[in-house]
Design a protein around this motif. Structure first.
Motif, PDB file in Angstrom:
ATOM      1  N   PRO A  44      65.884  -9.610 -20.270  1.00 22.67           N
ATOM      2  CA  PRO A  44      65.762  -9.871 -18.722  1.00 22.67           C
ATOM      3  C   PRO A  44      64.679 -11.100 -18.648  1.00 22.67           C
ATOM      4  O   PRO A  44      64.448 -11.836 -19.517  1.00 22.67           O
ATOM      5  CB  PRO A  44      64.558  -8.942 -18.945  1.00 22.67           C
ATOM      6  CG  PRO A  44      64.249  -8.607 -20.629  1.00 22.67           C
ATOM      7  CD  PRO A  44      65.608  -9.149 -21.572  1.00 22.67           C
ATOM      8  N   GLY A  45      64.470 -11.769 -17.168  1.00 25.15           N
ATOM      9  CA  GLY A  45      63.291 -13.070 -17.814  1.00 25.15           C
ATOM     10  C   GLY A  45      61.396 -12.754 -17.647  1.00 25.15           C
ATOM     11  O   GLY A  45      61.537 -11.031 -17.715  1.00 25.15           O
ATOM     12  N   CYS A  46      61.194 -13.358 -17.270  1.00 27.19           N
ATOM     13  CA  CYS A  46      59.758 -13.052 -17.771  1.00 27.19           C
ATOM     14  C   CYS A  46      59.327 -12.634 -16.952  1.00 27.19           C
ATOM     15  O   CYS A  46      59.558 -13.585 -15.397  1.00 27.19           O
ATOM     16  CB  CYS A  46      59.212 -14.480 -18.317  1.00 27.19           C
ATOM     17  SG  CYS A  46      57.061 -14.729 -18.743  1.00 27.19           S
ATOM     18  N   SER A  47      58.488 -11.226 -16.230  1.00 22.41           N
ATOM     19  CA  SER A  47      58.251 -11.430 -15.059  1.00 22.41           C
ATOM     20  C   SER A  47      56.384 -11.904 -15.072  1.00 22.41           C
ATOM     21  O   SER A  47      56.086 -11.983 -13.677  1.00 22.41           O
ATOM     22  CB  SER A  47      58.038  -9.844 -15.374  1.00 22.41           C
ATOM     23  OG  SER A  47      56.812  -9.403 -16.135  1.00 22.41           O
ATOM     24  N   SER A  48      56.100 -12.152 -15.931  1.00 23.26           N
ATOM     25  CA  SER A  48      54.921 -13.215 -15.928  1.00 23.26           C
ATOM     26  C   SER A  48      55.134 -14.911 -15.388  1.00 23.26           C
ATOM     27  O   SER A  48      54.873 -15.791 -14.221  1.00 23.26           O
ATOM     28  CB  SER A  48      54.488 -13.114 -16.920  1.00 23.26           C
ATOM     29  OG  SER A  48      52.129 -14.341 -16.754  1.00 23.26           O
ATOM     30  N   CYS A  49      56.138 -15.838 -16.228  1.00 17.57           N
ATOM     31  CA  CYS A  49      56.654 -17.258 -15.161  1.00 17.57           C
ATOM     32  C   CYS A  49      58.207 -17.375 -15.274  1.00 17.57           C
ATOM     33  O   CYS A  49      58.508 -18.494 -14.364  1.00 17.57           O
ATOM     34  CB  CYS A  49      55.593 -17.687 -17.031  1.00 17.57           C
ATOM     35  SG  CYS A  49      57.650 -18.518 -17.927  1.00 17.57           S
ATOM     36  N   GLY A  50      58.794 -16.014 -14.815  1.00 15.25           N
ATOM     37  CA  GLY A  50      60.510 -16.357 -14.942  1.00 15.25           C
ATOM     38  C   GLY A  50      60.693 -16.834 -16.062  1.00 15.25           C
ATOM     39  O   GLY A  50      62.375 -16.977 -15.474  1.00 15.25           O
ATOM     40  N   GLY A  51      60.218 -17.816 -17.602  1.00 14.97           N
ATOM     41  CA  GLY A  51      61.024 -18.180 -18.301  1.00 14.97           C
ATOM     42  C   GLY A  51      62.029 -17.281 -18.749  1.00 14.97           C
ATOM     43  O   GLY A  51      62.638 -15.528 -18.506  1.00 14.97           O
ATOM     44  N   ALA A  52      62.837 -18.164 -19.912  1.00 11.75           N
ATOM     45  CA  ALA A  52      63.995 -16.309 -20.664  1.00 11.75           C
ATOM     46  C   ALA A  52      63.388 -15.791 -21.751  1.00 11.75           C
ATOM     47  O   ALA A  52      62.180 -16.885 -22.459  1.00 11.75           O
ATOM     48  CB  ALA A  52      64.971 -17.233 -20.869  1.00 11.75           C
ATOM     49  N   VAL A  79      59.978 -17.032 -24.360  1.00 14.91           N
ATOM     50  CA  VAL A  79      59.954 -18.146 -25.282  1.00 14.91           C
ATOM     51  C   VAL A  79      58.634 -19.578 -24.310  1.00 14.91           C
ATOM     52  O   VAL A  79      58.665 -20.110 -25.395  1.00 14.91           O
ATOM     53  CB  VAL A  79      61.059 -19.182 -25.230  1.00 14.91           C
ATOM     54  CG1 VAL A  79      61.333 -20.130 -25.528  1.00 14.91           C
ATOM     55  CG2 VAL A  79      62.338 -17.476 -24.844  1.00 14.91           C
ATOM     56  N   SER A  80      58.953 -19.451 -22.991  1.00 18.00           N
ATOM     57  CA  SER A  80      57.592 -20.683 -22.767  1.00 18.00           C
ATOM     58  C   SER A  80      56.653 -19.924 -23.243  1.00 18.00           C
ATOM     59  O   SER A  80      55.852 -20.198 -23.368  1.00 18.00           O
ATOM     60  CB  SER A  80      58.179 -20.326 -21.407  1.00 18.00           C
ATOM     61  OG  SER A  80      58.998 -20.731 -20.548  1.00 18.00           O
ATOM     62  N   CYS A  81      56.159 -18.583 -22.570  1.00 13.22           N
ATOM     63  CA  CYS A  81      55.061 -18.465 -22.487  1.00 13.22           C
ATOM     64  C   CYS A  81      53.848 -16.922 -23.711  1.00 13.22           C
ATOM     65  O   CYS A  81      53.172 -16.744 -23.225  1.00 13.22           O
ATOM     66  CB  CYS A  81      53.801 -17.561 -20.906  1.00 13.22           C
ATOM     67  SG  CYS A  81      54.909 -15.836 -20.361  1.00 13.22           S
ATOM     68  N   GLY A  82      55.654 -16.437 -24.527  1.00 12.11           N
ATOM     69  CA  GLY A  82      54.948 -15.423 -25.179  1.00 12.11           C
ATOM     70  C   GLY A  82      54.888 -14.383 -24.114  1.00 12.11           C
ATOM     71  O   GLY A  82      54.243 -13.731 -25.016  1.00 12.11           O
TER      72      GLY A  82
END
Ligand SMILES: [Zn+2]
Length: 455
Positions: free
Chosen positions: A67-75, A103-106
């Motif tokens: 899934p894409g991150c629902s918070s920042c859109g990252g992987a 990966v980006s925002c945890g």
């Protein structure tokens, strides 16, 4: 001759996958009819294994996309795996599903929309509640485990807990609206009693009733008095469900309990309720039966009996035709001849007829006095094709409450348990509970051309 049951996955992106689910072994010869086809035990085992394989494949499939991150859109990448044990109609399955982390925002990302503490499928929950609403919890447990490979939730107590939870959900569910607004709606309400498990108060009062439109749609409702179910709200929602608008004429019938009258008023039924003809007719019936049992062992009694039978008939006619005020005339005439039955010998089992008659007439008299303002010209209503009350209410109490909860079953009920079970029973009879099993009335809003109850 023997078989292997193989499950082949189709329409996959990768290679076709297949798995041997179960060996069905050698079939025994058909000399004995008992050897024909699968046994229940085999069928249960088969269902369990197929279920496990399908769930495993589903879980495998579900774990592939990231899934894409629902918070920042990252992987996202996989953080860990969780094992969910879920009870289904065909056994408990273990579902292994990943949890993700961005990966980006945890940020943590799940892959399922059902709560992680969910322990059973909705279909199993519903079937458990459905069976429990129609038969005692212990019997429902037996039926379920006898027919299906249901491994968990085997105890009657588990079934009860699940059923009451469904009852809570039903109570909170909004009314399903019917598009067409009917011209008139009939509401009937009645009370009945069940045994309380709490000895401080021996009986629980249950209010039952139904909401009916001329076109034939019907809904039943029930609630235990002083439970968390708000009966006023319940009636309102049922009226809403059959399409009440501001212009709809709503006629209510009750047995005369003042409590019910004020409940109906609170639910927005402003016209005072009409005394249900059924309740009057029942009392008259008692009087008629007693009159027909009067002894005719003396000539005087033969004549008196004839007079009495005629007067009781006339009494019936008067009340039916809205002339209840003249009922006293009948009572007077009967009283005048009753003395000839003084000293009447009683039947060994049926008792003394004249005494019973006197008692029955007293009941009619009391009822008429108590209900005088709510009596109407029943004959007129009847001729106009309107309801004169309803044996339906009595029937409603019977099938809704007594058949599952009555005293003869030696059952005792908690206020909450009885109330929530009734919510499930109503939903079933109203056809708002999925399958047509147990359903009494066609679901609202469906045309008659579309039969919903299977033969
Ligand atoms: Zn993120």
């Amino acid at each position: 001759m023997g078989w292997v049951l193989r499950l082949v996955e189709t329409e996959t992106d990768g290679a076709e996958r297949d798995v041997d689910v179960m060996e069905l072994g050698r079939r025994r010869d058909l000399h004995d009819i008992a050897n024909l086809g699968l046994t229940l035990a085999e069928a249960k085992q088969l269902l369990t294994r197929v279920q496990q394989e399908i769930v495993a494949a589903q879980a495998r499939d579900h774990a592939v996309p990231r899934p894409g991150c629902s918070s920042c859109g990252g992987a996202c990448h996989i953080k860990d795996w969780r094992l969910h044990q879920v009870a289904t109609l065909f056994g408990v399955v273990a579902v292994r599903l990943p949890r993700f982390r961005c990966v980006s925002c945890g940020h943590n990302e799940g892959c399922i929309s059902w709560p992680s503490h969910c322990r059973s499928t909705p279909e199993l929950d519903q079937l458990r509640a459905h069976l429990s609403a129609l038969m005692p919890y212990r019997v429902a447990t037996d039926v379920l485990t006898h027919l299906l490979p249901v491994a968990s939730g085997k105890s009657p107590e588990t079934l009860r807990r699940h059923t009451l939870r469904i009852g809570e959900q039903l109570r909170a569910a909004p009314a399903d609206k019917l598009a067409a607004a009917p011209e008139s709606i009939t509401v009937t309400a009645d009370s009945t009693f069940i045994r309380n498990s709490d000895d401080a108060e021996r009986h629980l009062e249950v209010r039952v009733g139904n909401v009916e439109v001329a076109e034939g749609s019907r809904r039943v409702f029930a609630a235990v008095a002083r439970s968390d179910t708000d009966i006023v709200d319940l009636i309102r929602r049922n009226l809403e469900a059959v399409g009440r608008t501001e212009t709809t004429t709503v006629t209510a019938f009750t047995d005369g309990c003042t409590g019910l009258g004020s409940i109906l008023a609170d639910a927005g039924i402003t016209k005072p309720p009409v005394a249900d003809w059924f309740h009057i007719a029942m009392r008259l019936q008692h009087a008629k039966q007693a009159a027909s049992g009067l002894s005719t062992d003396e000539p005087g009694r033969i004549a008196a009996k004839t007079t009495i039978i005629k007067e009781v008939e006339r009494l019936h006619w008067r009340i039916w035709n809205g002339k209840a005020k003249d009922a006293q005339l009948a009572f007077e005439r009967i009283r005048k001849v009753m003395h000839v039955f003084r000293g009447e010998r009683g039947h060994r089992t049926k008792g003394v007829a004249s005494r019973k008659l006197w008692h029955a007439l007293h009941e009619v008299d009391n009822y008429l006095r108590g209900q005088s303002v709510r009596l109407v010209n029943y004959a007129e209503r009847y001729r106009a094709g309107q309801r004169v009350g309803t044996s339906v209410t009595e029937g409603t109490a019977n099938f809704l409450v007594n058949r599952r909860m009555n005293k003869s079953q030696q059952m005792r009920w908690s206020r909450r348990g009885a109330d929530l079970l009734l919510q499930v029973r109503c939903a079933i009879y109203n056809g708002a509970f999925g399958s047509g099993f147990g359903q009494l009335f066609g679901p609202l809003g469906r045309s008659r051309a579309e039969p919903t109850v299977s033969a």
